[in-house]
Write a protein that holds these residues in place. Structure first.
Motif, mmCIF file in Angstrom:
data_model
loop_
_atom_site.group_PDB
_atom_site.id
_atom_site.type_symbol
_atom_site.label_atom_id
_atom_site.label_comp_id
_atom_site.label_asym_id
_atom_site.label_seq_id
_atom_site.Cartn_x
_atom_site.Cartn_y
_atom_site.Cartn_z
ATOM 1 N N ILE A 157 0.831 -1.207 0.000
ATOM 2 C CA ILE A 157 0.000 0.000 0.000
ATOM 3 C C ILE A 157 0.864 1.255 0.000
ATOM 4 C CG2 ILE A 157 -0.362 0.196 2.489
ATOM 5 C CD1 ILE A 157 -3.005 0.886 -0.164
ATOM 6 N N PHE A 158 2.013 1.224 0.680
ATOM 7 C CA PHE A 158 2.904 2.375 0.663
ATOM 8 C C PHE A 158 3.457 2.611 -0.737
ATOM 9 C CE2 PHE A 158 3.659 1.757 5.383
ATOM 10 C CZ PHE A 158 2.889 2.848 5.716
ATOM 11 N N LEU A 159 3.833 1.545 -1.432
ATOM 12 C CA LEU A 159 4.329 1.682 -2.792
ATOM 13 C C LEU A 159 3.222 2.148 -3.732
ATOM 14 C CD1 LEU A 159 6.873 1.420 -4.447
ATOM 15 C CD2 LEU A 159 6.315 -0.970 -4.845
ATOM 16 N N CYS A 160 2.017 1.639 -3.529
ATOM 17 C CA CYS A 160 0.862 2.070 -4.322
ATOM 18 C C CYS A 160 0.611 3.564 -4.143
ATOM 19 C CB CYS A 160 -0.364 1.268 -3.914
ATOM 20 S SG CYS A 160 -1.906 1.904 -4.552
ATOM 21 N N LEU A 161 0.613 4.036 -2.912
ATOM 22 C CA LEU A 161 0.385 5.455 -2.645
ATOM 23 C C LEU A 161 1.524 6.315 -3.196
ATOM 24 C CD1 LEU A 161 -1.010 5.200 0.983
ATOM 25 C CD2 LEU A 161 -2.289 5.713 -1.100
ATOM 26 N N SER A 162 2.752 5.807 -3.142
ATOM 27 C CA SER A 162 3.887 6.549 -3.700
ATOM 28 C C SER A 162 3.753 6.707 -5.205
ATOM 29 C CB SER A 162 5.200 5.835 -3.376
ATOM 30 O OG SER A 162 5.407 5.780 -2.004
ATOM 31 N N TYR A 163 3.368 5.645 -5.891
ATOM 32 C CA TYR A 163 3.149 5.731 -7.339
ATOM 33 C C TYR A 163 2.026 6.712 -7.664
ATOM 34 C CZ TYR A 163 6.199 1.883 -8.801
ATOM 35 O OH TYR A 163 7.268 1.097 -9.080
ATOM 36 N N ALA A 164 0.964 6.685 -6.885
ATOM 37 C CA ALA A 164 -0.167 7.581 -7.137
ATOM 38 C C ALA A 164 0.234 9.040 -6.914
ATOM 39 C CB ALA A 164 -1.339 7.200 -6.241
ATOM 40 N N ILE A 165 0.999 9.310 -5.878
ATOM 41 C CA ILE A 165 1.462 10.677 -5.617
ATOM 42 C C ILE A 165 2.392 11.135 -6.732
ATOM 43 C CG2 ILE A 165 2.926 12.066 -4.100
ATOM 44 C CD1 ILE A 165 1.670 10.544 -1.748
ATOM 45 N N GLY A 166 3.321 10.271 -7.137
ATOM 46 C CA GLY A 166 4.245 10.628 -8.217
ATOM 47 C C GLY A 166 3.527 10.893 -9.527
ATOM 48 N N ALA A 167 2.561 10.063 -9.860
ATOM 49 C CA ALA A 167 1.815 10.255 -11.106
ATOM 50 C C ALA A 167 0.985 11.529 -11.058
ATOM 51 C CB ALA A 167 0.919 9.053 -11.372
ATOM 52 N N SER A 168 0.343 11.807 -9.930
ATOM 53 C CA SER A 168 -0.491 13.015 -9.854
ATOM 54 C C SER A 168 0.357 14.282 -9.896
ATOM 55 C CB SER A 168 -1.365 12.984 -8.600
ATOM 56 O OG SER A 168 -0.565 12.961 -7.446
ATOM 57 N N ILE A 169 1.504 14.283 -9.261
ATOM 58 C CA ILE A 169 2.381 15.449 -9.327
ATOM 59 C C ILE A 169 2.916 15.621 -10.747
ATOM 60 C CG2 ILE A 169 4.610 16.360 -8.552
ATOM 61 C CD1 ILE A 169 3.921 15.312 -5.772
ATOM 62 N N SER A 170 3.252 14.523 -11.399
ATOM 63 C CA SER A 170 3.715 14.591 -12.779
ATOM 64 C C SER A 170 2.637 15.151 -13.705
ATOM 65 C CB SER A 170 4.138 13.199 -13.251
ATOM 66 O OG SER A 170 4.499 13.215 -14.601
ATOM 67 N N ILE A 171 1.397 14.743 -13.490
ATOM 68 C CA ILE A 171 0.283 15.266 -14.301
ATOM 69 C C ILE A 171 0.109 16.764 -14.067
ATOM 70 C CG2 ILE A 171 -2.225 15.206 -14.576
ATOM 71 C CD1 ILE A 171 -2.040 12.166 -14.025
ATOM 72 N N LEU A 172 0.179 17.187 -12.810
ATOM 73 C CA LEU A 172 0.024 18.610 -12.507
ATOM 74 C C LEU A 172 1.146 19.446 -13.119
ATOM 75 C CD1 LEU A 172 -1.149 18.416 -8.793
ATOM 76 C CD2 LEU A 172 -2.500 19.126 -10.772
ATOM 77 N N VAL A 173 2.372 18.951 -13.060
ATOM 78 C CA VAL A 173 3.499 19.679 -13.648
ATOM 79 C C VAL A 173 3.367 19.724 -15.165
ATOM 80 C CG1 VAL A 173 6.003 19.574 -14.026
ATOM 81 C CG2 VAL A 173 5.084 19.250 -11.738
ATOM 82 N N ARG A 174 3.007 18.607 -15.775
ATOM 83 C CA ARG A 174 2.851 18.572 -17.233
ATOM 84 C C ARG A 174 1.755 19.525 -17.689
ATOM 85 N NH1 ARG A 174 -0.704 15.717 -20.000
ATOM 86 N NH2 ARG A 174 -1.036 14.259 -18.291
ATOM 87 N N GLU A 175 0.642 19.569 -16.970
ATOM 88 C CA GLU A 175 -0.452 20.467 -17.336
ATOM 89 C C GLU A 175 -0.082 21.931 -17.102
ATOM 90 O OE1 GLU A 175 -3.334 19.984 -18.856
ATOM 91 O OE2 GLU A 175 -2.874 17.861 -19.075
ATOM 92 N N ALA A 176 0.789 22.209 -16.141
ATOM 93 C CA ALA A 176 1.219 23.585 -15.906
ATOM 94 C C ALA A 176 2.168 24.063 -17.007
ATOM 95 C CB ALA A 176 1.902 23.708 -14.547
#
Length: 95
Positions: free
Chosen positions: A47-66
């Motif tokens: 679950i920790f690895l799952c949450l880490s991947y989700a945080i990394g992907a969401s931050i990457s999406i936000l940066v890409r959209e910015a």
């Protein structure tokens, strides 16, 4: 065999055409798979690895959209923020 070859070529083409988007999708797929493994085993590292991947992907999406907004910028940002908030809440819940 032809179907697998077509699928592999499509995967390679998509990774070369838009690498950030490909990495984001890969991270989200791995997060979902790890969430399924955690649901079966109930071991905390999954679950920790799952949450880490989700945080990394969401931050990457936000940066890409910015940097380079897409036509569906509002939906992408809203979804990424929601995923980021849920993942951070998951981390806070376990700590």
């Amino acid at each position: 065999m032809r179907l697998w070859h077509f699928w592999l070529n499509s995967l390679i083409f998509s990774s070369q055409y838009n690498p950030p988007n490909f990495i984001e999708w890969l991270m989200l797929i791995l997060a979902v798979l790890l969430l399924g493994v955690w649901g079966i085993t109930q071991q905390l590292p999954y679950i920790f690895l799952c949450l880490s991947y989700a945080i990394g992907a969401s931050i990457s999406i936000l940066v890409r959209e910015a940097i380079a907004p897409s036509p569906q910028t509002r939906v992408s940002r809203l979804t990424a923020l929601l995923l980021l908030l849920v993942s951070l809440y998951g981390f806070a819940d376990f700590l």
